[in-house]
Enzyme design. Structure first.
Site, PDB file in Angstrom:
ATOM      1  N   ASP A  50      18.343  11.527   4.473  1.00 37.53           N
ATOM      2  CA  ASP A  50      17.468  12.129   3.469  1.00 37.53           C
ATOM      3  C   ASP A  50      17.010  13.498   3.967  1.00 37.53           C
ATOM      4  OD1 ASP A  50      15.708  11.646   0.989  1.00 37.53           O
ATOM      5  OD2 ASP A  50      14.285  12.368   2.491  1.00 37.53           O
ATOM      6  N   TYR A  55      12.641  21.051   3.931  1.00 39.20           N
ATOM      7  CA  TYR A  55      12.476  20.585   5.318  1.00 39.20           C
ATOM      8  C   TYR A  55      13.161  21.512   6.330  1.00 39.20           C
ATOM      9  CZ  TYR A  55      11.639  16.073   2.955  1.00 39.20           C
ATOM     10  OH  TYR A  55      11.198  15.074   2.141  1.00 39.20           O
ATOM     11  N   LYS A  85      16.958  17.620  -2.018  1.00 38.93           N
ATOM     12  CA  LYS A  85      15.951  17.779  -3.090  1.00 38.93           C
ATOM     13  C   LYS A  85      15.770  19.230  -3.502  1.00 38.93           C
ATOM     14  CE  LYS A  85      13.576  13.987  -0.790  1.00 38.93           C
ATOM     15  NZ  LYS A  85      13.660  14.238   0.662  1.00 38.93           N
ATOM     16  N   HIS A 118      12.013  17.445  -6.148  1.00 33.36           N
ATOM     17  CA  HIS A 118      11.124  17.070  -5.032  1.00 33.36           C
ATOM     18  C   HIS A 118       9.723  16.667  -5.501  1.00 33.36           C
ATOM     19  CE1 HIS A 118      10.651  17.898  -0.453  1.00 33.36           C
ATOM     20  NE2 HIS A 118       9.794  16.981  -0.821  1.00 33.36           N
TER      21      HIS A 118
HETATM   22  N1  LIG Z   1      10.000  12.990  -1.262  1.00 31.29           N
HETATM   23  C1  LIG Z   1       8.920  13.312  -0.566  1.00 31.29           C
HETATM   24  O1  LIG Z   1       8.015  13.975  -1.052  1.00 31.29           O
HETATM   25  C2  LIG Z   1       8.805  12.850   0.830  1.00 31.29           C
HETATM   26  C3  LIG Z   1       9.922  12.388   1.487  1.00 31.29           C
HETATM   27  N2  LIG Z   1       9.864  12.005   2.789  1.00 31.29           N
HETATM   28  C4  LIG Z   1      11.115  11.552   3.442  1.00 31.29           C
HETATM   29  O2  LIG Z   1      10.929  10.270   3.992  1.00 31.29           O
HETATM   30  C5  LIG Z   1      11.198  10.310   5.379  1.00 31.29           C
HETATM   31  C6  LIG Z   1      10.366   9.285   6.105  1.00 31.29           C
HETATM   32  O3  LIG Z   1       8.991   9.482   5.916  1.00 31.29           O
HETATM   33  P1  LIG Z   1       8.022  10.155   6.996  1.00 31.29           P
HETATM   34  O4  LIG Z   1       6.962  10.856   6.235  1.00 31.29           O
HETATM   35  O5  LIG Z   1       8.832  10.921   7.979  1.00 31.29           O
HETATM   36  O6  LIG Z   1       7.306   8.928   7.686  1.00 31.29           O
HETATM   37  P2  LIG Z   1       7.671   7.538   8.385  1.00 31.29           P
HETATM   38  O7  LIG Z   1       6.773   6.548   7.767  1.00 31.29           O
HETATM   39  O8  LIG Z   1       9.126   7.312   8.415  1.00 31.29           O
HETATM   40  O9  LIG Z   1       7.111   7.790   9.850  1.00 31.29           O
HETATM   41  C7  LIG Z   1       7.668   8.717  10.730  1.00 31.29           C
HETATM   42  C8  LIG Z   1       6.820   8.741  11.992  1.00 31.29           C
HETATM   43  O10 LIG Z   1       6.842   7.444  12.610  1.00 31.29           O
HETATM   44  C9  LIG Z   1       7.342   7.537  13.947  1.00 31.29           C
HETATM   45  N3  LIG Z   1       8.160   6.333  14.150  1.00 31.29           N
HETATM   46  C10 LIG Z   1       9.404   6.078  13.719  1.00 31.29           C
HETATM   47  N4  LIG Z   1       9.813   4.861  14.076  1.00 31.29           N
HETATM   48  C11 LIG Z   1       8.795   4.303  14.761  1.00 31.29           C
HETATM   49  C12 LIG Z   1       8.601   3.048  15.393  1.00 31.29           C
HETATM   50  N5  LIG Z   1       9.582   2.136  15.399  1.00 31.29           N
HETATM   51  N6  LIG Z   1       7.418   2.815  16.014  1.00 31.29           N
HETATM   52  C13 LIG Z   1       6.453   3.754  16.017  1.00 31.29           C
HETATM   53  N7  LIG Z   1       6.556   4.956  15.436  1.00 31.29           N
HETATM   54  C14 LIG Z   1       7.723   5.234  14.808  1.00 31.29           C
HETATM   55  C15 LIG Z   1       8.117   8.837  13.990  1.00 31.29           C
HETATM   56  O11 LIG Z   1       8.101   9.384  15.274  1.00 31.29           O
HETATM   57  P3  LIG Z   1       9.440   9.520  16.212  1.00 31.29           P
HETATM   58  O12 LIG Z   1      10.381  10.436  15.513  1.00 31.29           O
HETATM   59  O13 LIG Z   1       8.885  10.102  17.457  1.00 31.29           O
HETATM   60  O14 LIG Z   1       9.967   8.121  16.400  1.00 31.29           O
HETATM   61  C16 LIG Z   1       7.316   9.713  13.020  1.00 31.29           C
HETATM   62  O15 LIG Z   1       6.190  10.283  13.673  1.00 31.29           O
HETATM   63  C17 LIG Z   1      10.938  11.769   5.751  1.00 31.29           C
HETATM   64  O16 LIG Z   1      11.464  12.104   7.013  1.00 31.29           O
HETATM   65  C18 LIG Z   1      11.540  12.470   4.578  1.00 31.29           C
HETATM   66  O17 LIG Z   1      12.957  12.490   4.732  1.00 31.29           O
HETATM   67  C19 LIG Z   1       8.659  11.956   3.445  1.00 31.29           C
HETATM   68  C20 LIG Z   1       7.506  12.401   2.838  1.00 31.29           C
HETATM   69  C21 LIG Z   1       7.496  12.893   1.488  1.00 31.29           C
HETATM   70  O1  LIG Z   2       4.240  20.928   4.817  1.00 31.40           O
HETATM   71  C1  LIG Z   2       4.508  19.791   4.910  1.00 31.40           C
HETATM   72  C2  LIG Z   2       5.858  19.264   4.803  1.00 31.40           C
HETATM   73  O2  LIG Z   2       6.677  20.092   4.031  1.00 31.40           O
HETATM   74  C3  LIG Z   2       5.782  17.891   4.183  1.00 31.40           C
HETATM   75  O3  LIG Z   2       4.957  17.919   3.107  1.00 31.40           O
HETATM   76  C4  LIG Z   2       7.079  17.422   3.699  1.00 31.40           C
HETATM   77  O4  LIG Z   2       7.972  17.426   4.755  1.00 31.40           O
HETATM   78  C5  LIG Z   2       6.933  16.068   3.090  1.00 31.40           C
HETATM   79  O5  LIG Z   2       7.065  15.135   4.052  1.00 31.40           O
HETATM   80  C6  LIG Z   2       7.890  15.976   1.943  1.00 31.40           C
HETATM   81  O6  LIG Z   2       8.915  15.394   2.097  1.00 31.40           O
HETATM   82  O7  LIG Z   2       7.600  16.553   0.922  1.00 31.40           O
END
Ligand SMILES: NC(=O)C1=CN([C@@H]2O[C@H](COP(=O)(O)OP(=O)(O)OC[C@H]3O[C@@H](n4cnc5c(N)ncnc54)[C@H](OP(=O)(O)O)[C@@H]3O)[C@@H](O)[C@H]2O)C=CC1
Ligand SMILES: O=C[C@H](O)[C@@H](O)[C@@H](O)[C@H](O)C(=O)O
Length: 316
Positions: A50, A55, A85, A118
């Site tokens: 994703d 990003y 997105k 997005h």
């Molecule tokens: N459409 C949208 O608006 C959005 C889309 N997204 C998408 O969704 C994806 C996932 O969501 P995201 O917001 O990143 O959050 P997540 O809920 O996936 O959490 C990510 C965090 O959790 C940590 N982590 C991962 N695995 C573990 C584990 N097993 N134990 C403890 N900590 C862990 C990671 O650190 P580390 O890397 O150090 O393991 C990171 O800090 C994003 O990367 C993006 O691609 C996210 C937000 C908004």
């Molecule tokens: O500034 C913040 C970042 O862009 C954050 O808002 C995004 O990475 C978010 O997780 C998303 O997917 O939309």
């Protein structure tokens, strides 16, 4: 490792693996770090990625895919499911196809598998940082933008189209004008923001939900640590010999949705795949269903607490 299940999407021939690797990192990862982490994820068995224009991870993902092909980790790009997105600064009818092509160029791909809007709003400027000024936030021209998305699918630039951060009301607007209905709505969904009503609505309409921030985006500026620090989840994890993260991810999967979760850590990315050969008991599901609910990732926390954005959050 148990095989990763797949789900079929409406108007899309290719099935989607139910777990994908997120690529939005905080603080933003540099090119090499992101590329190396994505290659590790491919080695660990991830086949769904994703990304988003916003990003800055399209280019490292494209490079990692090219490298995975060179190394023979995959035989063909078709083995991967790639989502990207449309950023809000390009959310206008005549900009959708060129913007999708720009993402394809970043990714070095001929097509993506899924192209999402997005957020349900338009920004009248390109931005380098968030929050943004209120003057540049505008309502989305749902009809024009969706037509542009449909054109991307018809041109073969993407196998499927969908939306992200869309409420029931916004989805109804899309459905009322769509020739191709949205295949996916990607929204925040996790044990502390369970989205029961939106799930029911989407199920009735055949729109598949993908959960983002299934771990509550702990340690990022848009999330918090309520899941990772939940005693209820930790107790279940301890009793089952799993981690809190695995319990949260398994719960999300059991809600009949797919999920994208991000880890750039080799061990944690493997840990997060170990959720397909066990299940939660009725009693455990019941305990999780009673967790206090509050949305973690708000559009206002990203774009700023402007009235229009707060209104969108309130619908979600
Ligand atoms: N459409 C949208 O608006 C959005 C889309 N997204 C998408 O969704 C994806 C996932 O969501 P995201 O917001 O990143 O959050 P997540 O809920 O996936 O959490 C990510 C965090 O959790 C940590 N982590 C991962 N695995 C573990 C584990 N097993 N134990 C403890 N900590 C862990 C990671 O650190 P580390 O890397 O150090 O393991 C990171 O800090 C994003 O990367 C993006 O691609 C996210 C937000 C908004
Ligand atoms: O500034 C913040 C970042 O862009 C954050 O808002 C995004 O990475 C978010 O997780 C998303 O997917 O939309």
């Amino acid at each position: 490792m148990a095989a990763i299940p797949q789900v079929s999407l409406i108007s899309c021939e290719k099935p989607m693996p139910v777990i994908g690797m997120g690529t939005s990192s905080y603080p933003p990862a540099d090119f090499e770090t992101a590329k190396t982490a994505i290659l590790e994820a491919i080695k660990a068995g991830y086949r769904h990625f994703d990304t988003a224009f916003a990003y800055g991870s399209e280019k490292p993902l494209g490079e990692a895919i090219a490298e995975a092909l060179r190394l023979g980790l995959i035989q063909s790009r078709d083995e991967l499911f790639i989502t990207t997105k449309l950023w809000c600064s390009f959310a206008q009818r005549d900009q959708i196809v060129p913007t999708c092509k720009m993402s394809l160029q970043n990714l070095k791909l001929d097509y993506v598998d899924l192209y999402l809007i997005h957020m349900p709003l338009r920004l009248s400027q390109m931005i380098q940082k968030t929050p943004v000024d209120e003057e540049i936030i505008h309502p989305l021209d749902v009809k024009g933008v969706w037509e542009g998305m449909e054109e991307c699918q018809k041109l073969g630039l993407t196998k499927a189209i969908g939306v992200s951060n869309f409420s029931r009301q916004k989805l109804e607007e899309v459905l009322s004008i769509a020739k191709i209905p949205p295949a996916v709505n990607q929204v925040e969904l996790n044990p502390v923001w369970q989205q029961k009503q939106l799930r029911e609505f989407c199920k009735a309409k055949g729109i598949h939900i993908t959960a983002y921030s299934p771990l509550g985006a702990n340690n990022t500026k848009w999330g918090d640590n309520r899941i990772i620090e939940s005693d209820v989840l930790a107790d279940i994890a301890k009793a089952r010999g799993k981690t809190t993260a695995q319990v949260a991810l398994r719960w999300v999967y059991e809600q009949e949705v797919s999920l994208v979760t991000k880890s750039f850590n080799k061990e944690r990315m493997k840990e997060n795949l170990q959720i397909f050969d066990w299940s939660l008991s009725e009693e455990e599901l019941d305990k999780i269903s009673k967790l206090p609910q509050r949305k973690g990732v708000t559009l206002a926390s990203i774009l700023g607490p402007h009235d229009f954005v707060l209104q969108l959050d309130a619908e979600l």
